[in-house]
Design a protein around this motif. Sequence first.
Motif, short mmCIF file in Angstrom:
data_model
loop_
_atom_site.label_atom_id
_atom_site.label_comp_id
_atom_site.label_asym_id
_atom_site.label_seq_id
_atom_site.Cartn_x
_atom_site.Cartn_y
_atom_site.Cartn_z
N LEU A 9 0.84 -1.20 0.00
CA LEU A 9 0.00 0.00 0.00
C LEU A 9 0.87 1.24 0.00
CD1 LEU A 9 -2.81 1.34 0.23
CD2 LEU A 9 -2.57 1.17 2.72
N GLN A 10 1.91 1.25 0.83
CA GLN A 10 2.80 2.40 0.88
C GLN A 10 3.52 2.59 -0.45
OE1 GLN A 10 6.15 2.40 3.78
NE2 GLN A 10 5.22 4.30 4.51
N SER A 11 3.94 1.49 -1.07
CA SER A 11 4.64 1.58 -2.35
C SER A 11 3.72 2.13 -3.44
CB SER A 11 5.16 0.19 -2.74
OG SER A 11 5.72 0.21 -4.02
N VAL A 12 2.49 1.63 -3.48
CA VAL A 12 1.55 2.06 -4.52
C VAL A 12 1.19 3.53 -4.37
CG1 VAL A 12 -0.82 1.79 -5.34
CG2 VAL A 12 0.59 -0.23 -4.97
N ILE A 13 0.92 3.96 -3.13
CA ILE A 13 0.55 5.37 -2.91
C ILE A 13 1.73 6.28 -3.22
CG2 ILE A 13 -0.15 7.06 -1.18
CD1 ILE A 13 -1.91 4.99 0.09
N SER A 14 2.94 5.83 -2.89
CA SER A 14 4.14 6.63 -3.23
C SER A 14 4.24 6.81 -4.74
CB SER A 14 5.40 5.94 -2.70
OG SER A 14 5.40 5.87 -1.30
N GLN A 15 4.01 5.73 -5.48
CA GLN A 15 4.04 5.83 -6.95
C GLN A 15 2.93 6.75 -7.46
OE1 GLN A 15 4.26 1.97 -8.93
NE2 GLN A 15 5.24 1.10 -7.13
N LEU A 16 1.76 6.63 -6.85
CA LEU A 16 0.63 7.47 -7.26
C LEU A 16 0.94 8.95 -7.04
CD1 LEU A 16 -2.26 7.45 -8.34
CD2 LEU A 16 -3.08 7.22 -5.99
N LEU A 17 1.57 9.26 -5.90
CA LEU A 17 1.92 10.65 -5.60
C LEU A 17 2.98 11.17 -6.58
CD1 LEU A 17 2.00 10.49 -1.70
CD2 LEU A 17 0.45 11.88 -3.09
N ARG A 18 3.90 10.29 -6.98
CA ARG A 18 4.91 10.71 -7.96
C ARG A 18 4.28 10.97 -9.32
NH1 ARG A 18 8.33 7.01 -5.11
NH2 ARG A 18 7.75 5.29 -6.49
N VAL A 19 3.35 10.10 -9.73
CA VAL A 19 2.65 10.31 -11.00
C VAL A 19 1.85 11.60 -10.95
CG1 VAL A 19 0.84 9.42 -12.52
CG2 VAL A 19 2.55 7.85 -11.58
N ARG A 20 1.17 11.81 -9.82
CA ARG A 20 0.38 13.03 -9.65
C ARG A 20 1.26 14.27 -9.73
NH1 ARG A 20 1.10 17.11 -5.82
NH2 ARG A 20 -0.54 18.59 -6.33
N ALA A 21 2.47 14.19 -9.16
CA ALA A 21 3.40 15.32 -9.20
C ALA A 21 3.81 15.63 -10.63
CB ALA A 21 4.63 15.03 -8.34
N ARG A 22 4.11 14.57 -11.39
CA ARG A 22 4.50 14.79 -12.80
C ARG A 22 3.34 15.36 -13.61
NH1 ARG A 22 7.16 9.74 -12.07
NH2 ARG A 22 5.53 8.63 -13.21
N ALA A 23 2.11 14.86 -13.33
CA ALA A 23 0.93 15.37 -14.05
C ALA A 23 0.70 16.84 -13.71
CB ALA A 23 -0.29 14.53 -13.70
N ALA A 24 0.83 17.18 -12.43
CA ALA A 24 0.65 18.58 -12.02
C ALA A 24 1.74 19.46 -12.61
CB ALA A 24 0.67 18.67 -10.49
N ASP A 25 2.92 18.93 -12.73
CA ASP A 25 4.04 19.65 -13.35
C ASP A 25 3.69 20.02 -14.79
OD1 ASP A 25 6.45 20.64 -14.11
OD2 ASP A 25 7.55 18.76 -13.98
#
Length: 422
Positions: free
Chosen positions: A202-218
Amino acid sequence: MEISVAEAEKRTGKNAVNMQETYTVYLIETRPVDAASEGTNPALDSLWRRYSEFELLRNYLLVTYPFAVVPPLPEKRVCKQDTLVTTACKCDLNSCSVTSYFLQQAEFVWHKLSADNMDPDFVERRRVGLENFLLRVASHPVLSSDKIFYLFLTEENGWKETVFETGFQAKADSRLKALNATFRVKNPDKRFAEMKHYGDELQSVISQLLRVRARAADRLYGVYKVHGNYGRVFSEWSAIEKEMGDGLQSAGHHMDAYAASVDDILEEEEHYADQLKEYLFYADALRTVCRKHELTQYELEMAVQDLTSKKQQQEELATGTIRTFSLKGMTSKLFGQETPEQREAKLKMLETQIEEGEEQVKERNAECDEFVKSAWVDIERFKEQKDHDLRESLISYAIMQISMCKKGIQVWNNAKECFNKM
């Protein structure tokens, strides 16, 4: 009671070693719900707390309720907060063709800020996170009834002393002991082992999701700011056109407004990111419960092993035979057998130790069974809460993205109308 963390305030004072420091305190406001439902409107009770006091409360809850998935606190350091920084396009518009100008984009990078805990945006996000922590604890079926939690909300002075008087620090398990249990449990509970693995995933998946979200927001930031370039070009173009000037100027205004709206959108994006980040920390709280079960199981196994060893010693003394290689066997061969009186005294001592060991095993078994029962109830409660919260958060995030795209379509429809009028 109704609970809120209404505001944050920066203060200056002396710390434990009599040195000047600047810190932030948070105003907690409470109001009895029963009084409000009866038609009266009692005054708010309020007090100030530092972040370290929230930490003390959570540490107390972790020790006192080892079976509970204790809600996490928001981040303490601003260095974990991702922030957008832009490097503007340095080309000269007058020496750059219109086509190539639009192809040149600003560079947008995510980077880490220095550890500035007084950053106003970070303090505000932490205020929201601390309020959410209190509401989570207050809605928990067990934690909400704790006396120390009530005193945290209602007694500004003397609260810390009351916490330390509980002796919770002496009950805290050392990291080394817990780590030792993790590697040495012989018969781990399969359910807790799977739940611990789930917490890691769960921690790994949410970390990946937050990174994807950061790139999308970028990239989103880049798209919006390039629309600002559209606005600037249309405005400058309108200055050299007579018949098309008004239409180009109006289209430029629409583009400028669209570009300016990105700050509010990214602020809303951060709100959803914080909701996901809470469950990033919740995953660690879930694994903590699993580790505490390992420690409970390890202590039970050690008690059983000790009792078995004592019984074996009793049997060896009673029969006079040594089953395994031992220091006792070597001593007997070198110095002769013990006298009957010595053997009788040791047998009586072993009988007493075996009785105590059986009682300890019984207590450890009951403790382990109670832990499993309570922990699994709370884990099931947490899973329901997680499913509900993440579903609502992701749906809201999708709605926000759809709304954002609709606004983008509307901007270009407005620009189309402007072009039609030229």
